[in-house]
Design an enzyme around this catalytic site. Structure first.
Site, PDB file in Angstrom:
ATOM      1  N   PRO A 194     -19.172  50.970   0.256  1.00 60.24           N
ATOM      2  CA  PRO A 194     -18.427  52.015  -0.443  1.00 60.24           C
ATOM      3  C   PRO A 194     -19.238  52.802  -1.465  1.00 60.24           C
ATOM      4  O   PRO A 194     -20.067  52.247  -2.185  1.00 60.24           O
ATOM      5  CB  PRO A 194     -17.298  51.253  -1.135  1.00 60.24           C
ATOM      6  CG  PRO A 194     -17.711  49.834  -1.157  1.00 60.24           C
ATOM      7  CD  PRO A 194     -18.570  49.639   0.052  1.00 60.24           C
ATOM      8  N   ASN A 195     -18.980  54.076  -1.469  1.00 56.03           N
ATOM      9  CA  ASN A 195     -19.533  55.047  -2.422  1.00 56.03           C
ATOM     10  C   ASN A 195     -20.998  55.399  -2.164  1.00 56.03           C
ATOM     11  O   ASN A 195     -21.537  56.292  -2.809  1.00 56.03           O
ATOM     12  CB  ASN A 195     -19.338  54.587  -3.883  1.00 56.03           C
ATOM     13  CG  ASN A 195     -17.884  54.375  -4.220  1.00 56.03           C
ATOM     14  OD1 ASN A 195     -17.084  55.290  -4.017  1.00 56.03           O
ATOM     15  ND2 ASN A 195     -17.507  53.194  -4.668  1.00 56.03           N
ATOM     16  N   ARG A 220     -24.020  60.745  -7.037  1.00 55.05           N
ATOM     17  CA  ARG A 220     -23.402  59.645  -7.768  1.00 55.05           C
ATOM     18  C   ARG A 220     -24.378  59.042  -8.776  1.00 55.05           C
ATOM     19  O   ARG A 220     -25.444  58.567  -8.382  1.00 55.05           O
ATOM     20  CB  ARG A 220     -23.028  58.580  -6.736  1.00 55.05           C
ATOM     21  CG  ARG A 220     -22.530  57.312  -7.307  1.00 55.05           C
ATOM     22  CD  ARG A 220     -22.497  56.216  -6.247  1.00 55.05           C
ATOM     23  NE  ARG A 220     -21.929  55.021  -6.835  1.00 55.05           N
ATOM     24  CZ  ARG A 220     -22.069  53.810  -6.351  1.00 55.05           C
ATOM     25  NH1 ARG A 220     -22.758  53.623  -5.243  1.00 55.05           N
ATOM     26  NH2 ARG A 220     -21.531  52.785  -6.963  1.00 55.05           N
ATOM     27  N   TYR A 225     -28.987  55.731  -9.268  1.00 56.57           N
ATOM     28  CA  TYR A 225     -29.203  55.682  -7.817  1.00 56.57           C
ATOM     29  C   TYR A 225     -30.135  56.778  -7.281  1.00 56.57           C
ATOM     30  O   TYR A 225     -30.379  56.839  -6.078  1.00 56.57           O
ATOM     31  CB  TYR A 225     -27.847  55.762  -7.094  1.00 56.57           C
ATOM     32  CG  TYR A 225     -26.924  54.602  -7.444  1.00 56.57           C
ATOM     33  CD1 TYR A 225     -27.242  53.298  -7.062  1.00 56.57           C
ATOM     34  CD2 TYR A 225     -25.748  54.807  -8.164  1.00 56.57           C
ATOM     35  CE1 TYR A 225     -26.403  52.236  -7.378  1.00 56.57           C
ATOM     36  CE2 TYR A 225     -24.900  53.745  -8.482  1.00 56.57           C
ATOM     37  CZ  TYR A 225     -25.242  52.466  -8.087  1.00 56.57           C
ATOM     38  OH  TYR A 225     -24.425  51.418  -8.404  1.00 56.57           O
ATOM     39  N   ASN A 241     -26.297  46.894   2.629  1.00 55.90           N
ATOM     40  CA  ASN A 241     -25.965  47.129   1.234  1.00 55.90           C
ATOM     41  C   ASN A 241     -24.449  47.232   1.180  1.00 55.90           C
ATOM     42  O   ASN A 241     -23.874  48.293   1.453  1.00 55.90           O
ATOM     43  CB  ASN A 241     -26.633  48.408   0.711  1.00 55.90           C
ATOM     44  CG  ASN A 241     -26.381  48.601  -0.784  1.00 55.90           C
ATOM     45  OD1 ASN A 241     -25.561  47.908  -1.371  1.00 55.90           O
ATOM     46  ND2 ASN A 241     -27.093  49.548  -1.386  1.00 55.90           N
ATOM     47  N   ALA A 300     -20.220  47.687  -3.793  1.00 53.81           N
ATOM     48  CA  ALA A 300     -19.315  46.929  -4.675  1.00 53.81           C
ATOM     49  C   ALA A 300     -18.710  45.708  -3.978  1.00 53.81           C
ATOM     50  O   ALA A 300     -18.395  44.703  -4.638  1.00 53.81           O
ATOM     51  CB  ALA A 300     -18.210  47.845  -5.186  1.00 53.81           C
ATOM     52  N   GLU A 304     -30.149  41.551   2.728  1.00 52.52           N
ATOM     53  CA  GLU A 304     -29.297  42.196   1.725  1.00 52.52           C
ATOM     54  C   GLU A 304     -30.154  43.118   0.860  1.00 52.52           C
ATOM     55  O   GLU A 304     -31.235  42.720   0.411  1.00 52.52           O
ATOM     56  CB  GLU A 304     -28.649  41.109   0.855  1.00 52.52           C
ATOM     57  CG  GLU A 304     -27.792  41.670  -0.257  1.00 52.52           C
ATOM     58  CD  GLU A 304     -27.229  40.574  -1.175  1.00 52.52           C
ATOM     59  OE1 GLU A 304     -27.404  39.366  -0.871  1.00 52.52           O
ATOM     60  OE2 GLU A 304     -26.637  40.943  -2.204  1.00 52.52           O
ATOM     61  N   HIS A 357     -30.156  46.168  -2.348  1.00 53.60           N
ATOM     62  CA  HIS A 357     -29.511  46.975  -3.392  1.00 53.60           C
ATOM     63  C   HIS A 357     -30.522  47.952  -3.955  1.00 53.60           C
ATOM     64  O   HIS A 357     -31.706  47.609  -4.103  1.00 53.60           O
ATOM     65  CB  HIS A 357     -28.943  46.096  -4.511  1.00 53.60           C
ATOM     66  CG  HIS A 357     -27.910  45.152  -4.011  1.00 53.60           C
ATOM     67  ND1 HIS A 357     -26.635  45.560  -3.683  1.00 53.60           N
ATOM     68  CD2 HIS A 357     -27.994  43.841  -3.709  1.00 53.60           C
ATOM     69  CE1 HIS A 357     -25.971  44.512  -3.210  1.00 53.60           C
ATOM     70  NE2 HIS A 357     -26.767  43.465  -3.208  1.00 53.60           N
ATOM     71  N   ILE A 358     -30.032  49.121  -4.272  1.00 49.73           N
ATOM     72  CA  ILE A 358     -30.894  50.162  -4.839  1.00 49.73           C
ATOM     73  C   ILE A 358     -31.267  49.789  -6.268  1.00 49.73           C
ATOM     74  O   ILE A 358     -32.430  49.874  -6.674  1.00 49.73           O
ATOM     75  CB  ILE A 358     -30.149  51.520  -4.793  1.00 49.73           C
ATOM     76  CG1 ILE A 358     -29.875  51.899  -3.326  1.00 49.73           C
ATOM     77  CG2 ILE A 358     -30.929  52.607  -5.514  1.00 49.73           C
ATOM     78  CD1 ILE A 358     -28.839  52.985  -3.141  1.00 49.73           C
ATOM     79  N   ARG A 406     -27.725  44.602 -14.736  1.00 50.50           N
ATOM     80  CA  ARG A 406     -26.524  45.392 -14.998  1.00 50.50           C
ATOM     81  C   ARG A 406     -25.368  44.476 -15.427  1.00 50.50           C
ATOM     82  O   ARG A 406     -25.592  43.365 -15.867  1.00 50.50           O
ATOM     83  CB  ARG A 406     -26.206  46.237 -13.757  1.00 50.50           C
ATOM     84  CG  ARG A 406     -27.380  47.156 -13.392  1.00 50.50           C
ATOM     85  CD  ARG A 406     -27.088  47.996 -12.175  1.00 50.50           C
ATOM     86  NE  ARG A 406     -25.971  48.914 -12.410  1.00 50.50           N
ATOM     87  CZ  ARG A 406     -25.336  49.566 -11.447  1.00 50.50           C
ATOM     88  NH1 ARG A 406     -25.708  49.403 -10.185  1.00 50.50           N
ATOM     89  NH2 ARG A 406     -24.330  50.372 -11.734  1.00 50.50           N
TER      90      ARG A 406
HETATM   91  C1  DQA Z   1     -25.413  48.650  -5.331  1.00 55.79           C
HETATM   92  C2  DQA Z   1     -25.074  47.817  -6.558  1.00 55.79           C
HETATM   93  C3  DQA Z   1     -23.607  47.504  -6.616  1.00 55.79           C
HETATM   94  O1  DQA Z   1     -23.316  46.719  -7.771  1.00 55.79           O
HETATM   95  C4  DQA Z   1     -22.797  48.782  -6.709  1.00 55.79           C
HETATM   96  O2  DQA Z   1     -21.423  48.509  -6.691  1.00 55.79           O
HETATM   97  C5  DQA Z   1     -23.171  49.765  -5.658  1.00 55.79           C
HETATM   98  C6  DQA Z   1     -24.563  49.918  -5.262  1.00 55.79           C
HETATM   99  C7  DQA Z   1     -26.888  49.090  -5.301  1.00 55.79           C
HETATM  100  O3  DQA Z   1     -27.348  49.459  -4.227  1.00 55.79           O
HETATM  101  O4  DQA Z   1     -27.563  49.076  -6.338  1.00 55.79           O
HETATM  102  O5  DQA Z   1     -22.324  50.527  -5.183  1.00 55.79           O
HETATM  103  O6  DQA Z   1     -25.176  47.862  -4.161  1.00 55.79           O
END
Ligand code: DQA
Length: 137
Positions: A9-10, A17, A22, A71, A74, A95, A97-98, A104
Site C-alpha cells: 500500500p501507498n 509521497r 522515500y 515490500n 505498512a 523482504e 524496505h526503502i 523510525r
Molecule cells: C516501507 C516502510 C513501512 O514502514 C511503510 O509503511 C511503507 C514503506 C519502506 O519501504 O520503507 O509504506 O515499507
C-alpha cells in the site's frame, strides 16, 4: 531467472509521497531503469493497496518464480496473512524496505514478513531493490 517485485500500500505514490523519506522518483521510472540494467532477468512488477490481492499474487507466483522481492509496506507491521503466505510458498522471498524502518517509529520495528523471508534489505532507498535483485544472481 524470473523475479517479481511486489509492492504494498501507498507505494504507488512514490515520487509524491513524503519525498524526504522515500525520494522523488516514481516506481515506474525506477522499474524501467531496473529492466534496462538487469536485462538478463525476467522482471515483473505488481502493486496493490489491498491485502488480499497481495496474498493472491504471492500464492500465484510462489510456486513457479525464482524469487519474490516483497515490500509489503505498512502491512509488514500488521499482516499475519501476508506473513503466512510467505511461509506457505516455495519461492524464496527477499523482504525490502526503502527506509530504515528501525530508525523510525517503534511500530515499524516489527515485521510479520521477516520470519519467512530468505533475507531482509532495508534503508538504502530505491537501491534496496537493486540489492535484492543482485542477491538472486
Ligand atoms: C516501507 C516502510 C513501512 O514502514 C511503510 O509503511 C511503507 C514503506 C519502506 O519501504 O520503507 O509504506 O515499507
Amino acid at each position: 531467472m524470473k523475479l517479481i517485485i511486489i509492492n504494498g500500500p501507498n507505494l504507488n505514490l512514490l515520487g509524491k509521497r513524503e519525498p524526504e523519506v522515500y525520494g522523488d522518483k516514481t516506481f515506474e521510472d525506477y522499474f524501467a531503469d531496473l529492466q534496462f540494467r538487469f536485462k538478463e532477468v525476467q522482471l515483473e512488477y505488481f502493486q496493490s493497496n489491498i491485502e488480499g490481492e497481495l496474498i493472491g499474487k504471492i500464492q500465484e507466483t510462489g510456486f513457479s518464480y525464482d524469487g519474490i522481492i516483497l515490500n509489503a509496506a505498512a502491512y509488514t507491521h500488521t499482516s499475519v496473512g501476508i506473513g503466512d503466505a510467505v511461509k506457505a510458498i516455495e519461492t524464496p522471498v527477499v523482504e525490502v524496505h526503502i527506509s530504515n524502518t528501525h530508525k523510525r517509529e517503534e511500530y515499524r520495528h516489527v515485521s510479520y514478513i521477516s520470519p519467512g523471508a530468505k533475507g531482509v534489505i532495508l534503508g538504502f532507498g530505491l537501491q534496496s531493490y537493486d540489492l535484492a535483485i543482485q542477491s538472486f544472481l
